[in-house]
Design a protein around this motif. Structure first.
Motif, PDB file in Angstrom:
ATOM      1  N   PHE A 228       0.790  -1.233   0.000  1.00 60.18           N
ATOM      2  CA  PHE A 228       0.000   0.000   0.000  1.00 60.18           C
ATOM      3  C   PHE A 228       0.822   1.283   0.000  1.00 60.18           C
ATOM      4  N   ARG A 232       0.800   4.329  -2.648  1.00 59.02           N
ATOM      5  CA  ARG A 232       0.105   5.568  -2.300  1.00 59.02           C
ATOM      6  C   ARG A 232       1.022   6.778  -2.512  1.00 59.02           C
ATOM      7  N   PRO A 244      -4.839  -1.833  -4.029  1.00 56.19           N
ATOM      8  CA  PRO A 244      -4.970  -1.351  -2.649  1.00 56.19           C
ATOM      9  C   PRO A 244      -5.257   0.149  -2.564  1.00 56.19           C
ATOM     10  N   VAL A 245      -4.530   0.954  -3.340  1.00 58.54           N
ATOM     11  CA  VAL A 245      -4.750   2.396  -3.308  1.00 58.54           C
ATOM     12  C   VAL A 245      -6.106   2.731  -3.926  1.00 58.54           C
ATOM     13  N   LEU A 247      -8.833   0.822  -4.126  1.00 57.82           N
ATOM     14  CA  LEU A 247      -9.939   0.434  -3.234  1.00 57.82           C
ATOM     15  C   LEU A 247     -10.151   1.498  -2.169  1.00 57.82           C
ATOM     16  N   ARG A 248      -9.060   1.981  -1.605  1.00 57.42           N
ATOM     17  CA  ARG A 248      -9.164   3.020  -0.589  1.00 57.42           C
ATOM     18  C   ARG A 248      -9.720   4.301  -1.202  1.00 57.42           C
ATOM     19  N   THR A 251     -13.467   4.444  -1.381  1.00 57.84           N
ATOM     20  CA  THR A 251     -14.241   4.779  -0.175  1.00 57.84           C
ATOM     21  C   THR A 251     -14.604   6.257  -0.162  1.00 57.84           C
ATOM     22  N   GLY A 256     -18.708   4.976  -1.479  1.00 57.00           N
ATOM     23  CA  GLY A 256     -17.984   4.807  -0.218  1.00 57.00           C
ATOM     24  C   GLY A 256     -18.866   4.408   0.954  1.00 57.00           C
TER      25      GLY A 256
ATOM     26  N   PRO B 113      -4.836  -8.429   1.508  1.00 56.41           N
ATOM     27  CA  PRO B 113      -4.234  -7.096   1.522  1.00 56.41           C
ATOM     28  C   PRO B 113      -4.675  -6.311   2.764  1.00 56.41           C
ATOM     29  N   VAL B 115      -5.384  -3.275   3.039  1.00 62.75           N
ATOM     30  CA  VAL B 115      -6.476  -2.342   2.757  1.00 62.75           C
ATOM     31  C   VAL B 115      -7.822  -3.032   2.932  1.00 62.75           C
ATOM     32  N   LEU B 119     -10.758  -2.208   5.807  1.00 62.45           N
ATOM     33  CA  LEU B 119     -12.161  -1.915   5.500  1.00 62.45           C
ATOM     34  C   LEU B 119     -13.078  -2.895   6.222  1.00 62.45           C
ATOM     35  N   ASP B 230       0.833  -0.427   8.334  1.00 61.03           N
ATOM     36  CA  ASP B 230      -0.374  -0.531   7.510  1.00 61.03           C
ATOM     37  C   ASP B 230      -1.706  -0.268   8.227  1.00 61.03           C
ATOM     38  N   LEU B 234      -4.267   2.803   7.963  1.00 59.97           N
ATOM     39  CA  LEU B 234      -5.436   2.618   7.102  1.00 59.97           C
ATOM     40  C   LEU B 234      -6.762   2.708   7.847  1.00 59.97           C
ATOM     41  N   PHE B 251       5.112   9.408   8.094  1.00 56.12           N
ATOM     42  CA  PHE B 251       4.333   9.635   6.876  1.00 56.12           C
ATOM     43  C   PHE B 251       3.627  10.994   6.936  1.00 56.12           C
TER      44      PHE B 251
END
Lengths: 295, 293
Positions: A228, A232, A244-245, A247-248, A251, A256, B113, B115, B119, B230, B234, B251
């Motif tokens: 991820f 990103r 992964p990016v 899917l996020r 949202t 979303g 994953p 992500v 979720l 992660d 997330l 980050f």
């Protein structure tokens, strides 16, 4: 040795109950995701726990999440993930196999030191390279812009190269361990027949190493497909996003807030992974834990 | 001495991988260490600042708080997650039906994953009236416990650590399981003949047989917890750094606030802490083995 006393049967029942409880915890959320993805929005609102009934089961969530949209969608993310993963895994396995062979078979000054240089890559937190890599790939883009070829810069290429390098340490480590244990006589026979070093590597060593190559390929595939934070950071434009990016990113779209549409998208994103996992689970488990057990 | 031919062949095999590795891993690390000595923000011209970034880190309460969260994660991983994994691995190694199915299921979260896991667990731990866990609590008459688990400051860190353990326990379990399979069955037979019960067999056969494997899983869990990113990044969290880790702080500083120099200094600290921790665990294990012998 099996004695069937009541305490033994009871102990066995307790053990099975513990394993079954943990089984439910491990797969429960995934099962919920699967059946929620085929429930209508009204059925979800009525109860998030309930299973879909035969009357309410629907594929409309899948139709919606796959429908063509103004912005890049799931299809684009899929294509990007596939391209980036295939290119980087192929590069990592090819380069890593060659390097491991060179280190395992030839005398080279300082080769112990080189081997450790690769190994330490498994210990360092990759996040340390995040900001420098963002900057260095930015410089590469600036360089292309100066040469009047800005449009040649592609975050997906930056990502594929970066992933290939990240997969090298484990690949070199596992393949080196395999190569040094292959008896030299096999290669020497080929050499006497006049094969060059390269031919010995490509036509004798690699075919022999198929199980080890499968292990490193699977390891690199799973970690690359799921990555991820570098995706990103280095490929954050909708056209470049991997799954992964992406899917996020979904949202924050009009879908979303829709549990049905999002679980459908999540199911599509993990489906190939889960199928590959269940079919090859023996190899995958061995691949992902090999380094640790061998160590 | 290697012959010139041999040296040439070896170089040709090793050089391409080494070049990619040096450019994408080694060069950025060195570059980042250099950048950590500069005041370099998005708007200002960068200038050499010596150890100023490190001095700022030393007096940055958010950094210490983040590192504290990493240490809690280290503790929970080693003190609870690893023993749980070992216990399940031992049970799974006994005579139970469906071992392959259990193992496949336990390892599933390791393959998914982050992500998707983030979720999924957001749906589980969501607000009262929405989250699956709250629905379950309400249904069994514990409605008083209902809350938004991930943003309530009193439960956020615990909930996140729980999800991290859920994700990784299967990994360690499978390592232990493989380790147990490689212990000779004769050792267990001999212990049985000597009249050792299940507990004594575990203490005197299984544990010594797994020494190396345990050592490696502890290193992986410690380093993994120190560099963890992660799910903490997330999943939604409370607003006041209640679930900040060193990497997520890095980050935020580097990518969101664009304070590159400061973020690189944080990265340098993280690198030093991780390598020191790995060396410390391996050193302790070595001393322990020597003391035993």
């Amino acid at each position: 040795v099996a004695r069937r006393s009541p305490t033994r049967i009871l102990a066995k029942a307790v053990r099975l109950a513990v394993l079954a409880a943990f089984f439910a915890v491990a797969v429960g959320p995934v099962v919920w995701m699967l059946y929620t993805s085929v429930k209508s929005e009204s059925a979800i609102t009525a109860s998030i726990w309930s299973l879909p009934s035969t009357e309410t089961v629907t594929l409309e969530n899948y139709r919606d999440i796959l429908s063509p949209r103004a912005e890049a969608g799931l299809g684009t993310y899929y294509a990007n993930s596939l391209a980036v993963t295939v290119v980087s895994v192929a590069a990592a396995v090819a380069l890593g196999a060659a390097a491991a062979y060179g280190l395992a078979r030839f005398a080279l000054p300082g080769k112990r030191w080189l081997y450790y240089a690769f190994l330490i890559g498994m210990m360092i937190p990759v996040h340390v390279t995040l900001i420098p890599l963002l900057r260095l790939w930015g410089l590469a883009g600036d360089g292309l812009a100066l040469a009047g070829a800005r449009e040649l810069y592609d975050g997906r290429i930056a990502l594929a190269v970066t992933y290939a390098a990240f997969s090298l340490p484990v690949t070199v480590f596992i393949l080196y361990g395999f190569f040094v244990n292959v008896p030299r006589e096999i290669e020497e026979a080929a050499r006497i027949d006049g094969a060059t070093t390269w031919q010995v590597f490509a036509h004798v060593m690699l075919p022999l190493s198929r199980p080890a190559l499968a292990v490193v390929t699977i390891f690199a595939f799973v970690s690359t497909w799921n990555e991820f934070v570098f995706a990103r950071t280095l490929a954050n434009l909708p056209a470049w996003m991997t799954l992964p990016v992406g899917l996020r990113h979904l949202t924050t779209s009009e879908f979303g807030d829709s549990m049905g549409r999002m679980t459908a998208g999540m199911t599509l994103a993990v489906a190939p992974l889960v199928v590959v996992y269940v079919v090859f689970q023996r190899h995958i488990v061995r691949g992902l834990t090999r380094g640790a057990v061998k160590g | 001495m290697p012959t010139p031919d041999e040296r040439k062949a070896a170089s040709a095999f090793v050089a391409p991988a080494l070049a990619v590795y040096a450019l994408v891993v080694a060069l950025p690390i060195v570059y980042g260490l250099g950048m950590s000595l500069y005041k370099w923000d998005v708007l200002a011209e960068s200038r050499f600042a010596g150890l100023a970034n490190f001095a700022e880190i030393a007096s940055d309460p958010v950094f210490w708080r983040s590192l504290g969260h990493n240490l809690i994660l280290v503790f929970v991983s080693v003190a609870f997650q690893l023993p749980l994994a070992l216990a399940l691995a031992v049970i799974l190694s006994g005579a139970v039906p469906g071992r392959a199915i259990f193992r496949t299921a336990y390892f599933l979260p390791v393959v998914l994953p982050s992500v998707v896991i983030a979720l999924l667990w957001k749906y589980v731990l969501d607000a009262p009236g929405r989250g699956l866990l709250n629905g379950l609590l309400g249904a069994v008459g514990l409605g008083g416990l209902e809350r938004t688990w991930l943003t309530d400051p009193s439960t956020a860190l615990g909930a996140l650590i729980g999800v991290v353990c859920w994700r990784h326990v299967g990994f360690h379990l499978v390592i232990y399981y493989a380790g147990i399979q490689s212990i000779s069955e004769e050792l267990y037979e001999a212990a049985r003949v000597d009249g050792a019960g299940p507990l004594r067999r575990f203490l005197h056969v299984t544990l010594p047989g797994l020494e190396r494997v345990i050592e490696i899983t502890v290193v992986l869990a410690v380093v993994g917890s120190l560099k963890y990113f992660d799910l903490f990044f997330l999943m939604p969290g409370p607003p006041e750094h209640e679930t900040e880790l060193v990497t997520t702080y890095l980050f935020r500083k580097g990518i969101e606030d664009e304070r590159y120099g400061y973020a690189c200094a944080l990265a340098a600290v993280l690198l030093a802490v991780s390598l020191a921790a790995a060396a410390a665990v391996l050193g302790l294990a070595r001393r322990w083995r020597r003391g035993e012998a």
